[in-house]
Scaffold this motif. Sequence first.
Motif, PDB file in Angstrom:
ATOM      1  N   GLY A  77      -0.880   5.107   4.509  1.00 14.70           N
ATOM      2  CA  GLY A  77      -1.096   3.658   4.795  1.00 14.70           C
ATOM      3  C   GLY A  77      -1.040   3.160   6.262  1.00 14.70           C
ATOM      4  O   GLY A  77      -1.835   2.459   6.516  1.00 14.70           O
ATOM      5  N   GLU A  78      -0.024   3.748   7.058  1.00 15.06           N
ATOM      6  CA  GLU A  78      -0.118   3.239   8.428  1.00 15.06           C
ATOM      7  C   GLU A  78      -0.993   3.886   9.097  1.00 15.06           C
ATOM      8  O   GLU A  78      -1.805   3.223  10.016  1.00 15.06           O
ATOM      9  CB  GLU A  78       1.317   3.841   8.903  1.00 15.06           C
ATOM     10  CG  GLU A  78       2.572   2.838   8.901  1.00 15.06           C
ATOM     11  CD  GLU A  78       3.331   2.880   7.696  1.00 15.06           C
ATOM     12  OE1 GLU A  78       2.682   3.596   6.764  1.00 15.06           O
ATOM     13  OE2 GLU A  78       3.985   2.075   7.346  1.00 15.06           O
ATOM     14  N   TYR A  79      -1.530   5.194   8.591  1.00 13.40           N
ATOM     15  CA  TYR A  79      -2.596   5.842   9.362  1.00 13.40           C
ATOM     16  C   TYR A  79      -3.897   4.952   9.596  1.00 13.40           C
ATOM     17  O   TYR A  79      -4.530   4.757  10.446  1.00 13.40           O
ATOM     18  CB  TYR A  79      -2.657   7.445   8.832  1.00 13.40           C
ATOM     19  CG  TYR A  79      -4.073   8.018   9.319  1.00 13.40           C
ATOM     20  CD1 TYR A  79      -3.804   8.765  10.652  1.00 13.40           C
ATOM     21  CD2 TYR A  79      -4.921   8.078   8.499  1.00 13.40           C
ATOM     22  CE1 TYR A  79      -4.830   9.515  10.962  1.00 13.40           C
ATOM     23  CE2 TYR A  79      -6.171   8.909   9.019  1.00 13.40           C
ATOM     24  CZ  TYR A  79      -5.979   9.628  10.114  1.00 13.40           C
ATOM     25  OH  TYR A  79      -7.218  10.457  10.762  1.00 13.40           O
ATOM     26  N   SER A 130      12.879   7.313   7.026  1.00 16.82           N
ATOM     27  CA  SER A 130      12.987   6.549   6.088  1.00 16.82           C
ATOM     28  C   SER A 130      12.089   5.201   5.588  1.00 16.82           C
ATOM     29  O   SER A 130      11.838   4.834   6.557  1.00 16.82           O
ATOM     30  CB  SER A 130      14.540   6.402   5.522  1.00 16.82           C
ATOM     31  OG  SER A 130      15.159   5.638   6.723  1.00 16.82           O
ATOM     32  N   ARG A 131      12.336   4.596   4.597  1.00 15.12           N
ATOM     33  CA  ARG A 131      11.549   3.373   4.202  1.00 15.12           C
ATOM     34  C   ARG A 131      11.943   2.208   5.317  1.00 15.12           C
ATOM     35  O   ARG A 131      13.001   2.238   5.888  1.00 15.12           O
ATOM     36  CB  ARG A 131      11.864   2.498   2.766  1.00 15.12           C
ATOM     37  CG  ARG A 131      11.545   3.622   1.657  1.00 15.12           C
ATOM     38  CD  ARG A 131       9.830   3.545   1.619  1.00 15.12           C
ATOM     39  NE  ARG A 131       9.152   2.609   1.609  1.00 15.12           N
ATOM     40  CZ  ARG A 131       8.391   2.068   0.642  1.00 15.12           C
ATOM     41  NH1 ARG A 131       8.865   2.318  -0.531  1.00 15.12           N
ATOM     42  NH2 ARG A 131       7.528   1.259   0.590  1.00 15.12           N
ATOM     43  N   GLY A 132      10.721   1.628   5.834  1.00 16.37           N
ATOM     44  CA  GLY A 132      10.813   0.762   6.870  1.00 16.37           C
ATOM     45  C   GLY A 132      10.935   1.204   8.238  1.00 16.37           C
ATOM     46  O   GLY A 132      11.207   0.757   9.237  1.00 16.37           O
ATOM     47  N   GLY A 133      10.620   2.520   8.118  1.00 17.54           N
ATOM     48  CA  GLY A 133      10.750   3.444   9.470  1.00 17.54           C
ATOM     49  C   GLY A 133       9.607   3.132  10.769  1.00 17.54           C
ATOM     50  O   GLY A 133       9.790   3.609  11.783  1.00 17.54           O
ATOM     51  N   SER A 134       8.690   2.177  10.396  1.00 14.91           N
ATOM     52  CA  SER A 134       7.709   1.764  11.576  1.00 14.91           C
ATOM     53  C   SER A 134       8.429   0.977  12.582  1.00 14.91           C
ATOM     54  O   SER A 134       8.178   1.250  13.809  1.00 14.91           O
ATOM     55  CB  SER A 134       6.791   1.038  10.881  1.00 14.91           C
ATOM     56  OG  SER A 134       5.863   1.556   9.942  1.00 14.91           O
ATOM     57  N   ASP A 135       9.783   0.442  12.255  1.00 11.01           N
ATOM     58  CA  ASP A 135      10.797  -0.057  13.475  1.00 11.01           C
ATOM     59  C   ASP A 135      11.114   1.088  14.431  1.00 11.01           C
ATOM     60  O   ASP A 135      11.349   0.734  15.328  1.00 11.01           O
ATOM     61  CB  ASP A 135      11.823  -0.748  12.453  1.00 11.01           C
ATOM     62  CG  ASP A 135      11.512  -2.033  11.824  1.00 11.01           C
ATOM     63  OD1 ASP A 135      10.573  -2.651  12.075  1.00 11.01           O
ATOM     64  OD2 ASP A 135      12.450  -2.484  11.041  1.00 11.01           O
ATOM     65  N   VAL A 152       0.716  -1.042   0.010  1.00  9.78           N
ATOM     66  CA  VAL A 152       0.107  -0.081  -0.002  1.00  9.78           C
ATOM     67  C   VAL A 152       0.613   1.435  -0.153  1.00  9.78           C
ATOM     68  O   VAL A 152       0.528   2.362  -0.888  1.00  9.78           O
ATOM     69  CB  VAL A 152      -0.770   0.154   1.142  1.00  9.78           C
ATOM     70  CG1 VAL A 152      -1.536   1.205   1.416  1.00  9.78           C
ATOM     71  CG2 VAL A 152      -2.060  -1.160   0.965  1.00  9.78           C
ATOM     72  N   THR A 153       1.956   1.329   0.746  1.00  7.04           N
ATOM     73  CA  THR A 153       2.841   2.234   0.880  1.00  7.04           C
ATOM     74  C   THR A 153       3.312   2.896  -0.608  1.00  7.04           C
ATOM     75  O   THR A 153       3.478   4.033  -1.054  1.00  7.04           O
ATOM     76  CB  THR A 153       4.243   2.020   1.662  1.00  7.04           C
ATOM     77  OG1 THR A 153       3.702   1.689   2.924  1.00  7.04           O
ATOM     78  CG2 THR A 153       5.023   3.329   1.813  1.00  7.04           C
ATOM     79  N   ASP A 154       3.670   1.745  -1.398  1.00  6.48           N
ATOM     80  CA  ASP A 154       4.085   1.952  -2.731  1.00  6.48           C
ATOM     81  C   ASP A 154       3.055   2.643  -3.674  1.00  6.48           C
ATOM     82  O   ASP A 154       3.152   3.500  -4.512  1.00  6.48           O
ATOM     83  CB  ASP A 154       4.735   0.546  -3.268  1.00  6.48           C
ATOM     84  CG  ASP A 154       6.026   0.451  -2.885  1.00  6.48           C
ATOM     85  OD1 ASP A 154       6.799   1.295  -2.514  1.00  6.48           O
ATOM     86  OD2 ASP A 154       6.273  -0.699  -2.504  1.00  6.48           O
TER      87      ASP A 154
END
Length: 437
Positions: free
Chosen positions: A114-116, A182-187, A49-51
């Motif tokens: 996407g995360e929201y 940056s990408r993968g930043g939910s970590d 979804v992010t993409d």
Amino acid sequence: MSIVAKFGGSSLADAEQFRKVRSIIEVNSERKYVVPSAPGKRDSGDVKVTDMLYSCYEKVAAGEDITELFQEIEERYNGIIKELGLALSLHKEYEIIKNALQNNAGRDFAASRGEYLNGMILAAFLGYEFVDAATVIFFNEDGSFQPKKTNDMLRSRLLQCGNAVIPGFYGMMPNGTIKTFSRGGSDITGSLVACAVTADIYENWTDVSGLMIADPRIVDQPKIIKTITYKELRELSYMGATVLHEDAIFPVRIDKIPINIRNTNRPEDEGTMIVSEVDNDGGNTTITGIAGKKGFSVISIEKAMMNQETGFGKKVLEVLEKQGISFEHLPSGIDTMSVVVATKDIAGVKNELISEINEAVHADSVDIHNNLALIAVVGRGMIRAKGTAAKVFHAVYEADINIRMIDQGSSELNIIIGVDEDDFVSAIKTIYKAFLG
Ligand code: ASP
């Protein structure tokens, strides 16, 4: 006692995955704070979804219509909501987001939705409070992250609610706009939350049962690392190991909160523990991990009697600094100095570099060699164990691979060898075999 559980995109790609997440949460009531990513790929042909959201942004920027693409995004979320049987409608949210996108809302705003949206669904599904990351995670005017305000706000907000879902990946700028990591930043968000609530553990749920000792694309079914220190992980991530975002270690490192990498599809597996220190390794002397990267070049400088000149290295490094190039390693001899740099960083300025270095130090020769791959063999056990280096070199020698460079940091946490790019894969395979059979 509290646990922060971050779930990656593949763990929340569809309703079935949401159900697995809920069972994991339900098993342990300490899992009070949950950080979701946006829905990831459901299969190899799928799009994250992010993409899709980045594509929406690009389409608007190119003056193209996003109706169809946005519709697809809505359908992904609606599909999950419907299958989970939730009495939740995100129609108003879709309207607001679509409008904003059509009115050139920022690229980061687009991606963050996407995360929201996923966070809203997950909060409803778990019966947890939804805490918008824009109200608790902050950036400075220059785009750098603002740790103090974030920590204070996150802490006071989260300790108020019993349980909460905080969407990963984004926060707010001083002017109220959205900015992402940056990408993968939910970590990183997960780590910030863990630090703010001084969690006992930060669980990072993904689709593998932990960090692997070597890249599974190179070594067939490598073993899982049971325990790794933050420092070791940093060495491995820098060299290309990718399970966790490189910056996710920093927030939890201060309070020594352990990170546990777990598999949503195999919750019974213990995964990998990432810890500050390991007191007793049970005499374990094997290495912790092997990682590597291609794409390096060596600048070799030779000058007779170099060892008697003071300031030689400084002058060479000043040339690099002037060109904005950072170096990776500096293996040196008596009359030679080698500077290892990323090949892409020197593309286009090679001749300039050679002549500027010559001018600065009046070398006998300056050459640049490309096609270097670096391999890091990492292990905290090296300090105590004799013969680790010998084992690495012997294995590589037996495989008929020439070592072009060697570097062992004084921390004795790793040995770095440089080999020809063509030998990269076989060198990793052979080192793995030497230590792990
Ligand atoms: N969804 C974002 C990405 O694809 C952030 C994340 O998943 O951590 O990069």
